[in-house]
Design a protein around this motif. Structure first.
Motif, PDB file in Angstrom:
ATOM      1  N   LYS A 180       0.828  -1.207   0.000  1.00  0.00           N
ATOM      2  CA  LYS A 180       0.000   0.000   0.000  1.00  0.00           C
ATOM      3  C   LYS A 180       0.863   1.258   0.000  1.00  0.00           C
ATOM      4  O   LYS A 180       2.048   1.216   0.321  1.00  0.00           O
ATOM      5  N   GLY A 181       0.228   2.375  -0.412  1.00  0.00           N
ATOM      6  CA  GLY A 181       0.902   3.666  -0.328  1.00  0.00           C
ATOM      7  C   GLY A 181       1.774   4.011  -1.498  1.00  0.00           C
ATOM      8  O   GLY A 181       2.544   4.975  -1.423  1.00  0.00           O
ATOM      9  N   VAL A 182       1.688   3.287  -2.633  1.00  0.00           N
ATOM     10  CA  VAL A 182       2.524   3.587  -3.784  1.00  0.00           C
ATOM     11  C   VAL A 182       1.959   4.799  -4.529  1.00  0.00           C
ATOM     12  O   VAL A 182       0.766   4.866  -4.823  1.00  0.00           O
ATOM     13  N   VAL A 183       2.838   5.771  -4.860  1.00  0.00           N
ATOM     14  CA  VAL A 183       2.393   6.985  -5.556  1.00  0.00           C
ATOM     15  C   VAL A 183       3.046   7.148  -6.919  1.00  0.00           C
ATOM     16  O   VAL A 183       2.604   7.984  -7.718  1.00  0.00           O
ATOM     17  N   SER A 184       4.114   6.381  -7.212  1.00  0.00           N
ATOM     18  CA  SER A 184       4.747   6.526  -8.524  1.00  0.00           C
ATOM     19  C   SER A 184       5.596   5.293  -8.825  1.00  0.00           C
ATOM     20  O   SER A 184       5.874   4.477  -7.932  1.00  0.00           O
ATOM     21  N   TYR A 185       5.994   5.211 -10.112  1.00  0.00           N
ATOM     22  CA  TYR A 185       6.902   4.155 -10.566  1.00  0.00           C
ATOM     23  C   TYR A 185       8.022   4.794 -11.375  1.00  0.00           C
ATOM     24  O   TYR A 185       7.789   5.752 -12.131  1.00  0.00           O
ATOM     25  N   THR A 186       9.215   4.245 -11.214  1.00  0.00           N
ATOM     26  CA  THR A 186      10.356   4.691 -12.012  1.00  0.00           C
ATOM     27  C   THR A 186      10.853   3.496 -12.806  1.00  0.00           C
ATOM     28  O   THR A 186      11.079   2.418 -12.240  1.00  0.00           O
ATOM     29  N   TYR A 187      10.979   3.682 -14.141  1.00  0.00           N
ATOM     30  CA  TYR A 187      11.334   2.540 -14.979  1.00  0.00           C
ATOM     31  C   TYR A 187      12.376   2.952 -16.005  1.00  0.00           C
ATOM     32  O   TYR A 187      12.583   4.141 -16.305  1.00  0.00           O
ATOM     33  N   THR A 188      13.036   1.941 -16.581  1.00  0.00           N
ATOM     34  CA  THR A 188      13.953   2.138 -17.699  1.00  0.00           C
ATOM     35  C   THR A 188      14.000   0.865 -18.512  1.00  0.00           C
ATOM     36  O   THR A 188      13.910  -0.240 -17.972  1.00  0.00           O
ATOM     37  N   PHE A 189      14.087   1.019 -19.841  1.00  0.00           N
ATOM     38  CA  PHE A 189      14.280  -0.110 -20.746  1.00  0.00           C
ATOM     39  C   PHE A 189      15.780  -0.172 -21.071  1.00  0.00           C
ATOM     40  O   PHE A 189      16.318   0.727 -21.738  1.00  0.00           O
ATOM     41  N   ASP A 190      16.429  -1.202 -20.580  1.00  0.00           N
ATOM     42  CA  ASP A 190      17.865  -1.381 -20.788  1.00  0.00           C
ATOM     43  C   ASP A 190      18.614  -0.103 -20.420  1.00  0.00           C
ATOM     44  O   ASP A 190      18.540   0.338 -19.299  1.00  0.00           O
ATOM     45  N   THR A 191      19.306   0.530 -21.378  1.00  0.00           N
ATOM     46  CA  THR A 191      20.147   1.691 -21.073  1.00  0.00           C
ATOM     47  C   THR A 191      19.452   3.022 -21.320  1.00  0.00           C
ATOM     48  O   THR A 191      20.090   4.079 -21.282  1.00  0.00           O
ATOM     49  N   GLU A 192      18.157   2.997 -21.602  1.00  0.00           N
ATOM     50  CA  GLU A 192      17.443   4.248 -21.810  1.00  0.00           C
ATOM     51  C   GLU A 192      17.363   5.041 -20.511  1.00  0.00           C
ATOM     52  O   GLU A 192      17.457   4.472 -19.412  1.00  0.00           O
ATOM     53  N   PRO A 193      17.205   6.355 -20.570  1.00  0.00           N
ATOM     54  CA  PRO A 193      17.091   7.156 -19.343  1.00  0.00           C
ATOM     55  C   PRO A 193      15.889   6.720 -18.500  1.00  0.00           C
ATOM     56  O   PRO A 193      14.874   6.235 -19.019  1.00  0.00           O
ATOM     57  N   GLU A 194      16.015   6.892 -17.180  1.00  0.00           N
ATOM     58  CA  GLU A 194      14.902   6.566 -16.292  1.00  0.00           C
ATOM     59  C   GLU A 194      13.739   7.542 -16.497  1.00  0.00           C
ATOM     60  O   GLU A 194      13.948   8.728 -16.766  1.00  0.00           O
ATOM     61  N   VAL A 195      12.542   6.996 -16.337  1.00  0.00           N
ATOM     62  CA  VAL A 195      11.324   7.801 -16.442  1.00  0.00           C
ATOM     63  C   VAL A 195      10.456   7.501 -15.227  1.00  0.00           C
ATOM     64  O   VAL A 195      10.346   6.336 -14.814  1.00  0.00           O
ATOM     65  N   THR A 196       9.853   8.535 -14.651  1.00  0.00           N
ATOM     66  CA  THR A 196       8.964   8.355 -13.504  1.00  0.00           C
ATOM     67  C   THR A 196       7.554   8.739 -13.909  1.00  0.00           C
ATOM     68  O   THR A 196       7.326   9.797 -14.524  1.00  0.00           O
ATOM     69  N   VAL A 197       6.579   7.870 -13.570  1.00  0.00           N
ATOM     70  CA  VAL A 197       5.169   8.145 -13.864  1.00  0.00           C
ATOM     71  C   VAL A 197       4.370   8.040 -12.571  1.00  0.00           C
ATOM     72  O   VAL A 197       4.701   7.255 -11.685  1.00  0.00           O
ATOM     73  N   ALA A 198       3.318   8.848 -12.479  1.00  0.00           N
ATOM     74  CA  ALA A 198       2.474   8.835 -11.284  1.00  0.00           C
ATOM     75  C   ALA A 198       1.573   7.614 -11.295  1.00  0.00           C
ATOM     76  O   ALA A 198       1.140   7.137 -12.353  1.00  0.00           O
ATOM     77  N   ALA A 199       1.276   7.106 -10.120  1.00  0.00           N
ATOM     78  CA  ALA A 199       0.319   6.010  -9.966  1.00  0.00           C
ATOM     79  C   ALA A 199      -1.071   6.572  -9.784  1.00  0.00           C
ATOM     80  O   ALA A 199      -1.265   7.698  -9.296  1.00  0.00           O
ATOM     81  N   GLY A 200      -2.069   5.799 -10.187  1.00  0.00           N
ATOM     82  CA  GLY A 200      -3.441   6.206  -9.976  1.00  0.00           C
ATOM     83  C   GLY A 200      -3.873   6.009  -8.534  1.00  0.00           C
ATOM     84  O   GLY A 200      -3.102   5.572  -7.672  1.00  0.00           O
ATOM     85  N   ALA A 201      -5.134   6.316  -8.279  1.00  0.00           N
ATOM     86  CA  ALA A 201      -5.656   6.195  -6.919  1.00  0.00           C
ATOM     87  C   ALA A 201      -5.567   4.774  -6.399  1.00  0.00           C
ATOM     88  O   ALA A 201      -5.447   4.549  -5.182  1.00  0.00           O
TER      89      ALA A 201
END
Length: 461
Positions: A400-421
């Motif tokens: 519980k309590g997750v507000v975002s995710y940070t991901y990367t495909f192999d060597t691509e730059p990291e990207v952070t996206v917000a989580a829904g409710a």
């Protein structure tokens, strides 16, 4: 300065055999002030003894003598010399002189006494004089030092009335041990350890102007104790670091801190850990629960438990330690939030009123905080899609309590996206080439904790 260390200073040694004690230069005025007798006198980095009946004892080569030179003019920083005279107390006619040239006023000026003069078992006197040009100060009062290069002749004996050797004993009372010099008549004290390592003995630190700050090893009752008389014995109460098979290592020390051979004393102590009980037997990440701490019953009956030391491992802020006071019955409670990203562990010891520290109790839980990753177009550990074909990846939390995710495909730059409710998030991605790919993703909670990373592998057609 550790016992047995060798001085590395390169000093001028000027031997003048047969110099009479009466041949000291008379005080005379010098430019900038009259030389004054050196102060802050030390030998072997230990305080000078001016009592011929109570000399300092020294073991080893390179006996350093030192003192601070000066003049009556404190503003004059011209270099000075310090002259040291040394002679055997038993034969004052055998005098030698050592000089430290270009000494700094106000700083310790060190010289080495001639090794070929210093005989084991002999007592020597030495004194110091400040020299400035043709002028010299009065001599200092003599210091007395006895050379002792002989180790105690026998290892100590060790006995205990409440923890007999080679048998099991109930823990809870400090171990009372009596240490005896075992016939070595020059023993001044004892050194002991539970680890099997008897550390080098530090006799001095150094302060401003190079002034030694002598240490008294016997001021550390956890490792040293004086004998009741030279060649005598000592009794001390000690708390072993844990139960089970226990060994105390002991050696005798003479007045020069020469060590004897080591004696080992083996005995067995029944374990005495407390119990650790969470109100929720299976708390998960983010849960707050109360832990009840209870003492070992046999331990509590010997001396009441007064506190607990709690160490937590695996939390996002690193390991933590804190103490919890116990109630009159020896129990205690503490409330903890479980927030280790891979689980959390507790290590708890109790402390009794008599100083006994129990064996540790352990409690721990493991869980998974990685997100679940799913894609219809690019299934995990399988192949699908194609170059330029977009696919949707859905991230679902396990906690519980997750507000975002940070991901990367192999060597691509990291990207952070917000989580829904509901804590989930979806992204669209299209590959630029065929072949194997890896997606790494972790969630972040409302409190800023970055959870464990999940590695998702797939192949693009």
């Amino acid at each position: 300065m550790s016992f047995g260390a060798r001085s590395r200073a390169v000093l001028a040694l000027l031997g003048t055999l047969g110099l009479s004690l009466a041949a000291a230069a008379s005080p005379a005025s010098a430019a900038g002030g009259t030389p004054t007798a050196p102060t802050q006198l030390f030998n072997g980095y230990r305080n000078c003894s001016t009592d011929a009946d109570r000399p300092t004892f020294w073991a080893g080569y390179n006996l350093v003598v030192e003192g601070i030179p000066g003049t009556t003019d404190p503003a004059d920083n011209s270099p000075l010399s310090v002259r040291y005279q040394v002679w055997p107390v038993a034969d004052p006619s055998r005098t030698e002189t050592v000089t430290h040239d270009r000494a700094t006023p106000g700083d310790e000026a060190r010289s080495l006494l001639p090794n070929d003069m210093l005989a084991d078992g002999q007592t020597y006197a030495w004194r110091a004089q400040t020299v400035a040009g043709d002028a010299a100060s009065d001599w200092s009062a003599p210091c007395y030092v006895t050379v002792d290069d002989t180790r105690p002749t026998s290892a100590p004996t060790v006995t205990s009335p409440n923890y007999p050797p080679n048998q099991w004993n109930q823990g809870g009372d400090p171990v009372r041990v009596t240490l005896n010099a075992n016939g070595a008549d020059d023993v001044a004290g004892f050194q002991y350890s539970w680890t099997g390592t008897l550390e080098s003995i530090v006799l001095a630190d150094f302060g401003d102007h190079g002034i030694p700050q002598p240490r008294d090893p016997y001021a550390d009752p956890g490792h040293f104790i004086r004998a009741d008389t030279t060649g005598g014995s000592a009794t001390v109460d000690l708390v072993p670091p844990q139960g089970g098979v226990v060994t105390l290592w002991v050696r005798s020390l003479d007045r020069a801190f020469n060590p004897s051979e080591t004696t080992s004393y083996h005995f067995y102590v029944s374990p005495t850990p407390p119990t650790v009980t969470p109100a929720d037997p299976s708390p998960q990440f983010g849960d707050t629960t109360t832990f009840t701490l209870r003492p070992d019953a046999a331990l509590q009956s010997r001396s009441p438990v007064v506190s607990y030391s709690v160490h937590t491992f695996g939390g996002p802020d690193g390991d933590r330690s804190f103490d919890v006071a116990a109630a009159a019955d020896g129990t205690a409670t503490t409330e903890l939030t479980i927030d280790g990203i891979n689980g959390e562990q507790l290590y708890v010891t109790s402390k009794s009123a008599n100083g006994w520290v129990s064996d540790p109790a352990f409690w721990g839980i493991d869980y998974d905080t990685t997100p679940t990753v799913a894609s219809d177009v690019y299934p995990e550990n399988d192949s699908g899609g194609g170059v330029g074909v977009p696919g949707t990846f859905t991230f679902t939390p396990k906690v519980k309590g997750v507000v975002s995710y940070t991901y990367t495909f192999d060597t691509e730059p990291e990207v952070t996206v917000a989580a829904g409710a509901d804590g989930t998030a979806s992204i669209d991605w299209a590959p630029h080439s065929a072949g194997s790919y890896g997606l790494q993703v972790h969630a972040t909670t409302r409190s800023g904790i970055e959870l464990a990373t999940y590695a998702y592998s797939f192949t693009v057609n």
